[in-house]
Write an enzyme that holds these catalytic residues in place. Structure first.
Site, PDB file in Angstrom:
ATOM      1  N   GLU A 195       0.785  -1.232   0.000  1.00 47.54           N
ATOM      2  CA  GLU A 195       0.000   0.000   0.000  1.00 47.54           C
ATOM      3  C   GLU A 195       0.823   1.292   0.000  1.00 47.54           C
ATOM      4  O   GLU A 195       0.385   2.287  -0.574  1.00 47.54           O
ATOM      5  CB  GLU A 195      -0.928   0.003   1.221  1.00 47.54           C
ATOM      6  N   SER A 218     -42.294 -39.369  35.513  1.00 45.44           N
ATOM      7  CA  SER A 218     -41.850 -39.925  36.794  1.00 45.44           C
ATOM      8  C   SER A 218     -40.621 -39.245  37.362  1.00 45.44           C
ATOM      9  O   SER A 218     -40.277 -39.460  38.526  1.00 45.44           O
ATOM     10  CB  SER A 218     -41.579 -41.424  36.641  1.00 45.44           C
TER      11      SER A 218
END
Length: 805
Positions: free
Chosen positions: A86, A466
């Site tokens: 860059e 149960s």
């Protein structure tokens, strides 16, 4: 010669005029430039992140993925790659690079366009923070002026740090740290030279050079960055050649595919992360997604992974027991060889779900199935076809047959091969909590979060069957009953005049009755007749009030005899809360999933301070009660309906199975003294699981699988017997059992309780005959006798109480 000097003078005048014009524009524009507070007080939009207690990321929420890093944390290799790609002269210029501007201007003049912008890193920072990406000369002027202003106020390292954290790099990743995770599943310091070059090439065009979407173009850009690094002297020839060998489309595909695979098998905490997200939004609103809030949960990576694996294994085993339903869908494939693009398009609508991978069948016979998946042809034979064999036969219906064009699911086997499976329709949930503090150790709210985000742990209000009996038995211990008290396991019948509705004739699961037996044996063998008679004795109203000690909502448990069989309603979260009382010796704790919350600067802003059993948590049942219930539920594991758990070879495990009417819900709620775990199996919309799919068959294996991992290396715990217990003969001449010291022998039993005799209007007993975990079709009212309301329906659109934080 004079004719030569005129053009030169004219050109010079034009340059002077242009410079003067630019200077004038700059003079008037400079005061209007924005303040640099955004840069000097940099507060990026950082997503909300959720972590395990041991520091592993399990969730990230926000539009922008970003990990803010300091410049000192960025490896030199990556910095050099960025500069080479860059702005090689970044540390030399003052914000603009005149040589670069001249080069770009000449290139644009020759091409007649505006292809090159010659933006330095400082100019890109100016554009990213303050300007649009519109390519106009006016915007470029402002970009230059802003760059100059930035260079006057910030150091080079500060500018580069802003760039490294702010720049968009594709895959919703902002900044190089987030991009390293998104593309490679790595931190910055783990990146190789070729990977650094790949990331450094992204700012120019993140979509065009994305190695996941376009590996060929990405590799070309990667090679360019490596060449620029060599030319700039950042790497030597040997490093360049070595890195270049990896800068190919194939290598890029492999690296990013490996990263995606790593992310796919990350900590499976989607349901936990979603709970944490909701808490954050409640506290901070929509800004929670950009403030960088970090939530640390109570779950651990090892526990979450063990719970996830156990649940998926249990569900897939259940699914295998019930057969192959057929391919998910069919696509039309032309005859002959089919282009990969067409096959990829056919698979585009079918996501993978964990290790259940989507594939399209290109050839099928009873002996071999050939499928295509992501550029790969896979052949499945032998045992890999066992599950789908019935649907490979010629007589199989076309709508369910595995044939060319079928969309199927693959799963790798332990031996390295492949098998065809299917996406299960059934759901499951598992929660494990610390019995002393309530800290959630593991929570899996369903088979696959991406298919069904409904959290069955906290939201699925279902009948517990149960598995609810221990709470009734616990209530009875405070009413002069003990484990050795005897009740009759004989048939029961309640005519319509008693029920206020229709006649009810409850059954035991196996349809067999054993006559008089102790409460210990009644719970161990899950005898429904014993539970119902026990509830008759203590009265449903008393039991209903007692349930609040364990955190149950009385409104979800009407005072009917069916309460003895778990016909009320509860979530797995509530069941874990209740069982923790037995595990910790009688104290009520509150489960919680968020441990700490930190703000964007790392400051602790919230911490959960839970009540602790034996310290600050309230005692809700007598210590003797908890010890006796623990003793009975250990028998359930050692010689009752949960003997499968004996495979763990421990004597400190206790719990209870649960199955509802028509096999709609299957439960196992159990614990080690330090860890309570509840597993549940059922359909999102309640329906039959299939004959024999009890809590012991469907839910217990998941519990065992998880506890095997969670208790590895944990020593057995022997709970000392508390004072205030005495041994009492059970009256059957078989053994003595412990009761409260204040126990008084019961009066000779009446054939019918007083309250029931009054309902009949006589002293005669109704026709009485004695593990069903089956729930009757309608509840039985005890007092008064208006038409009874139905037990709460096991639907999932009810929300539990807010989770205490």
């Amino acid at each position: 010669m004079r004719w030569v000097l005129y053009p030169i003078a004219a050109l010079f005048a034009l340059v002077i005029l242009g410079l003067a014009t630019l200077a004038a524009m700059a003079f008037f524009a400079w005061p209007n430039l924005p303040a640099l507070d955004t840069l000097t007080d940099y507060r990026p939009r950082v997503p909300l992140r959720v972590y395990t207690a041991d520091g592993h990321l399990i969730g990230e929420f926000g539009e922008e993925r970003r990990d803010v890093v300091r410049i000192a944390e960025v490896p030199s290799t990556l910095k050099h790659a960025i500069l080479a790609a860059e702005d090689e002269r970044f540390y030399e210029h003052k914000g603009i690079d005149p040589l670069g501007l001249v080069r770009a201007a000449l290139a644009n003049l020759s091409s007649g366009g505006r292809g090159q912008g010659a933006s330095t890193i400082t100019m890109q920072v100016a554009r990213n923070f303050f300007l649009s990406r519109e390519k106009t000369y006016n915007r470029k002027l402002y970009e230059i002026l802003l760059a100059l202003k930035i260079e006057q106020n910030l150091s080079k390292d500060q500018i580069l740090e802003l760039y490294i954290n702010q720049i968009f790099l594709g895959q919703r990743a902002y900044g190089f740290s987030a991009a390293a995770r998104a593309y490679y599943g790595k931190t910055l310091d783990e990146l190789t030279l070729p990977e650094s070059a790949m990331l450094a090439g992204l700012p120019k065009a993140p979509s065009a050079f994305n190695p996941i979407v376009n590996p060929a173009r990405a590799a070309v850009r990667q090679q360019y960055v490596l060449r620029r690094m060599l030319e700039a002297g950042f790497i030597n020839q040997a490093q360049y050649e070595q890195a270049l060998a990896f800068a190919t489309p194939q290598q890029g595909q492999r690296a990013t595919a490996a990263a995606r695979k790593t992310q796919d098998i990350a900590v499976p905490g989607d349901y936990v992360a979603e709970m944490a997200r909701q808490i954050a939004v409640e506290q901070f609103g929509e800004r929670a997604y950009e403030l960088g809030i970090r939530i640390v949960t109570t779950v651990t990576r090892a526990d979450q992974e063990a719970a996830y694996a156990a649940l998926r294994r249990g569900v897939l085993d259940y699914d295998r027991r019930h057969g192959y339903r057929g391919p998910e869908s069919f696509v039309e494939l032309p005859a002959g060889t089919v282009a990969e693009e067409l096959l990829d398009e056919a698979l585009g609508e079918f996501d993978d779900h964990g290790d259940l991978l989507a594939a399209v069948v290109t050839k099928a016979s009873p002996k071999e199935v050939v499928v295509y998946r992501r550029g790969e042809e896979i052949r499945i034979t032998g045992k890999g076809l066992g599950f789908v064999a019935p649907m490979l036969a010629e007589k199989a219906p076309q709508s369910r047959r595995v044939r060319r064009g079928a969309i199927v699911r693959l799963r790798s086997t332990d031996k390295g091969g492949w098998e065809i499976v299917q996406l299960p329709e059934v759901q499951s949930a598992l929660i494990a909590i610390d019995s002393h503090t309530g800290a959630v150790r593991a929570l899996i709210g369903g088979f696959d979060f991406n298919r069904n985000k409904f959290n069955h742990v906290t939201q699925a209000v279902r009948q517990p069957g149960s598995s609810f009996k221990p709470f009734i038995f616990s209530a009875a211990l405070d009413r002069n009953f003990g484990p050795g008290s005897v009740l009759d396991d004989a048939p029961l019948y309640y005519p319509a005049g008693v029920t206020g509705s229709k006649a009810w004739e409850p059954k035991n699961y196996d349809g067999r009755y054993a006559g008089p037996m102790t409460l210990r044996d009644g719970l161990t063998r899950s005898k429904n007749m014993v539970s119902i008679r026990l509830l008759e004795q203590i009265t449903p109203e008393y039991a209903r009030g007692y349930l609040s000690r364990f955190g149950f909502d009385p409104a979800q448990n009407p005072p009917y005899l069916t309460m003895a069989l778990g016909a009320g309603a509860a979530t797995p979260w509530q069941m874990a809360t209740g069982y923790a009382v037995f595990a910790n010796g009688g104290y009520r704790i509150e489960p919680y999933v968020v441990k700490e919350i930190y703000d964007g600067s790392g400051r602790l802003i919230a911490r959960t301070d839970p009540p602790v059993a034996g310290e600050s948590a309230p005692r809700v049942i007598d210590e003797r009660n908890a010890w006796l219930m623990d003793s009975m539920m250990r028998d359930v594991v050692q010689r009752g309906t949960a003997t499968r758990a004996r495979v763990l070879k421990r004597n400190d495990l206790a719990g209870k199975t649960g199955t509802t009417n028509d096999y709609v819900d299957a439960w196992f709620c159990g614990y080690h003294p330090d860890l309570v775990t509840v597993s549940w199996v059922g359909h999102s919309q309640p329906r039959n699981l299939g004959k024999g799919e009890t809590g012991g068959a469907a839910a217990l294996p998941i519990w065992i699988d998880y506890m095997r991992s969670a208790l590895q290396g944990v020593p057995e715990v022997e709970r000392p017997r508390p004072d205030g217990l005495i041994l009492v003969d059970n009256g059957l001449g078989t053994r003595q059992d412990y009761h409260y010291a204040e126990y008084t022998p019961p009066a000779p039993p009446s054939s019918v309780p007083d309250w029931l005799r009054e309902m009949f209007g006589s002293d005669s007993s109704p026709a009485m005959e004695a593990e069903s975990e089956a729930i009757p079709p309608a509840p039985v009212a005890v007092t008064p006798l208006p038409p009874p309301a139905q037990a709460p329906a096991p639907v999932e659109d009810r929300m539990p109480k807010p989770i205490r934080r």
